[in-house]
Design an enzyme around this catalytic site. Structure first.
Site, mmCIF file in Angstrom:
data_model
loop_
_atom_site.group_PDB
_atom_site.id
_atom_site.type_symbol
_atom_site.label_atom_id
_atom_site.label_comp_id
_atom_site.label_asym_id
_atom_site.label_seq_id
_atom_site.Cartn_x
_atom_site.Cartn_y
_atom_site.Cartn_z
ATOM 1 N N ARG A 45 -15.761 -6.631 4.731
ATOM 2 C CA ARG A 45 -15.036 -5.610 3.978
ATOM 3 C C ARG A 45 -14.673 -6.208 2.627
ATOM 4 N NH1 ARG A 45 -11.520 -8.805 3.078
ATOM 5 N NH2 ARG A 45 -10.435 -7.117 2.051
ATOM 6 N N GLY A 46 -14.099 -5.355 1.760
ATOM 7 C CA GLY A 46 -13.821 -5.804 0.394
ATOM 8 C C GLY A 46 -14.991 -5.347 -0.480
ATOM 9 N N ALA A 47 -14.671 -4.704 -1.607
ATOM 10 C CA ALA A 47 -15.699 -4.019 -2.389
ATOM 11 C C ALA A 47 -16.915 -4.877 -2.772
ATOM 12 C CB ALA A 47 -15.050 -3.396 -3.622
ATOM 13 N N ARG A 88 -19.212 3.515 3.907
ATOM 14 C CA ARG A 88 -17.829 3.594 3.404
ATOM 15 C C ARG A 88 -17.865 4.240 2.011
ATOM 16 N NH1 ARG A 88 -14.037 -1.389 4.148
ATOM 17 N NH2 ARG A 88 -12.532 0.308 4.190
ATOM 18 N N GLN A 195 -5.070 -7.116 6.332
ATOM 19 C CA GLN A 195 -5.926 -8.003 5.525
ATOM 20 C C GLN A 195 -5.114 -9.104 4.851
ATOM 21 O OE1 GLN A 195 -6.133 -4.684 5.522
ATOM 22 N NE2 GLN A 195 -8.164 -3.922 5.049
ATOM 23 N N ASP A 236 -11.297 -1.181 -5.507
ATOM 24 C CA ASP A 236 -12.507 -0.630 -4.876
ATOM 25 C C ASP A 236 -13.287 0.245 -5.834
ATOM 26 O OD1 ASP A 236 -10.683 -1.331 -2.478
ATOM 27 O OD2 ASP A 236 -12.741 -1.152 -1.739
ATOM 28 N N LYS A 247 -6.559 -0.784 -1.881
ATOM 29 C CA LYS A 247 -5.982 -0.642 -0.539
ATOM 30 C C LYS A 247 -4.684 0.171 -0.527
ATOM 31 C CE LYS A 247 -7.381 -1.675 2.546
ATOM 32 N NZ LYS A 247 -8.158 -0.666 3.310
HETATM 33 O O1 MRU Z 1 -10.641 -1.682 3.534
HETATM 34 P P1 MRU Z 1 -11.004 -2.964 2.828
HETATM 35 O O2 MRU Z 1 -10.482 -4.176 3.522
HETATM 36 O O3 MRU Z 1 -12.480 -3.032 2.522
HETATM 37 O O4 MRU Z 1 -10.234 -2.855 1.446
HETATM 38 C C1 MRU Z 1 -10.346 -3.923 0.559
HETATM 39 C C2 MRU Z 1 -9.523 -3.763 -0.665
HETATM 40 O O5 MRU Z 1 -8.828 -2.785 -0.850
HETATM 41 C C3 MRU Z 1 -9.661 -4.835 -1.707
HETATM 42 O O6 MRU Z 1 -8.471 -5.002 -2.408
HETATM 43 C C4 MRU Z 1 -10.769 -4.440 -2.713
HETATM 44 O O7 MRU Z 1 -11.950 -4.096 -2.028
HETATM 45 C C5 MRU Z 1 -11.056 -5.510 -3.677
HETATM 46 S S1 MRU Z 1 -11.831 -6.878 -2.920
HETATM 47 C C6 MRU Z 1 -12.201 -8.048 -4.075
#
Ligand code: MRU
Length: 345
Positions: A45-47, A88, A195, A236, A247
């Site tokens: 996960r994470g963009a 997603r 997270q 994201d 998030k």
């Molecule tokens: O649902 P997630 O864990 O994928 O959400 C992640 C976030 O909101 C992060 O802050 C965002 O993707 C930036 S990651 C460098």
């Protein structure tokens, strides 16, 4: 070094982020459908990490195609992109990565199939390596914004685990620490998926960076007590006007920061900037399973049948954002101009 995901001869290997910090285990995907599942199920996960995973999933799918002519391979390719694109909806890096692989495929069309397959694998690996370099560049630009000696609050995980390595917001913190700054990180636990408590704390403790986990409802009190000198988060998707989807809970932190006169920074690669989305109201917000809210560590914590909301992200209006750190430099208000300038550089 933390290996969030990696291309291997046996498939694409992911550290299982659902199990951290108590178990360090890995999931190996040998098909693109498995990669789609690990993105959907938050193994990864994470963009930026989602973007690189998508590219590797596409490369894996094309490698496994039985097509014996390019027209059939293109049909398989489109199907693979479609499946991966439906995992997603909010992180624009997913669609950015698919587009980059599509452009690469178009360039390769005239080549023999084994060459197309190999070049797509190499493109995905290049995106992995580039992401780490981008985060390091972001760190260099952003480190100057961090306090020389003080508390920095972050929400969710925008670290090595959310990227191919080093991190965006945590990359800036890492670079500031490497430059000799004395930073005490406050990590919001980030309900419901935790997270912050599980992943950000795990990474930073591993690096020896002083870290304090707080539950999400404590950040206002910490700010009021003067413990927070700056806030930095990832993103994201950033709309053309500077509105930031990140998030769920990020918006709350941004409003609190403004009330307390604390700078609120966003660190994100240019691939997270979506100039085609004019403002935050047009950003699709993923709604996740109610069980993430009704259950804690697998245990029901609400009455059966109660109604639940579970938006995975919120939008922070640009007026709360002090600056956006990218690998190409720092954008400030008016974001319509500064982001466009950096994105088209
Ligand atoms: O649902 P997630 O864990 O994928 O959400 C992640 C976030 O909101 C992060 O802050 C965002 O993707 C930036 S990651 C460098």
């Amino acid at each position: 070094m933390i290996q969030t995901l990696e291309w291997t001869d046996q498939g694409v290997r992911f550290i299982d982020q659902r199990k951290l910090p108590t178990e360090e285990t890995y999931v190996n995907c040998t098909t693109y459908q498995e990669v789609a599942d690990v993105i959907r199920n938050m193994v990864v996960r994470g963009a930026p990490a989602i973007g690189v995973s998508a590219a590797m999933g596409i490369a894996l799918g094309v490698k496994g195609s039985k097509a014996d002519n390019v027209a059939d391979l293109k049909r398989d390719f489109d199907k693979i992109c479609d499946v991966i694109g439906k995992t997603r909806p909010t992180a624009v890096n997913l669609f950015w990565a698919i587009k980059r692989m599509q452009q690469k495929f178009e360039m390769l069309r005239v080549r023999p199939i084994p060459q197309i397959q190999q070049s797509l694998i190499e493109e995905a690996q290049r995106m992995h390596a580039e992401d780490i370099a981008i985060n390091q560049a972001m760190g260099k630009h952003g480190a100057a914004l961090m306090p020389a000696n003080g508390g920095v609050l972050t929400h969710c995980n925008a670290g090595a685990l959310a990227t191919a390595g080093y991190g965006t917001a945590l990359g800036v913190i890492r670079a500031a620490v490497e430059a000799g700054k004395k930073i005490q990180v406050y990590a919001d636990e980030t309900r419901p998926f935790l997270q912050g408590a599980r992943l950000t704390a795990w990474e930073l403790v591993k690096d020896g960076i002083p870290t304090t986990v707080i539950s999400d409802n404590m950040s206002g009190a910490m700010m009021r007590q003067g413990k927070i000198g700056a806030v930095i988060v990832g993103a994201d998707r950033i709309a053309a006007n500077g509105d930031v989807a990140n998030k769920i809970g990020t918006y709350t932190v941004a409003v609190l920061a403004k009330e307390h006169g604390i700078p609120f920074y966003v660190a994100a690669p240019i691939s997270t900037v979506d100039l085609e989305t004019p403002d935050g109201s047009k950003i699709p917000i993923e709604q996740r399973n109610a069980a993430e809210v009704t259950h804690f560590a697998g245990k029901l914590v609400t009455p059966e049948g109660v109604s639940v909301e579970n938006p995975a992200f919120d939008v922070t209006p640009a007026k709360y954002v002090t600056a956006i750190v990218t690998e190409r430099g720092i954008a400030r208000s008016p974001y319509e101009e500064s982001l466009k300038q950096l994105a088209t550089k």
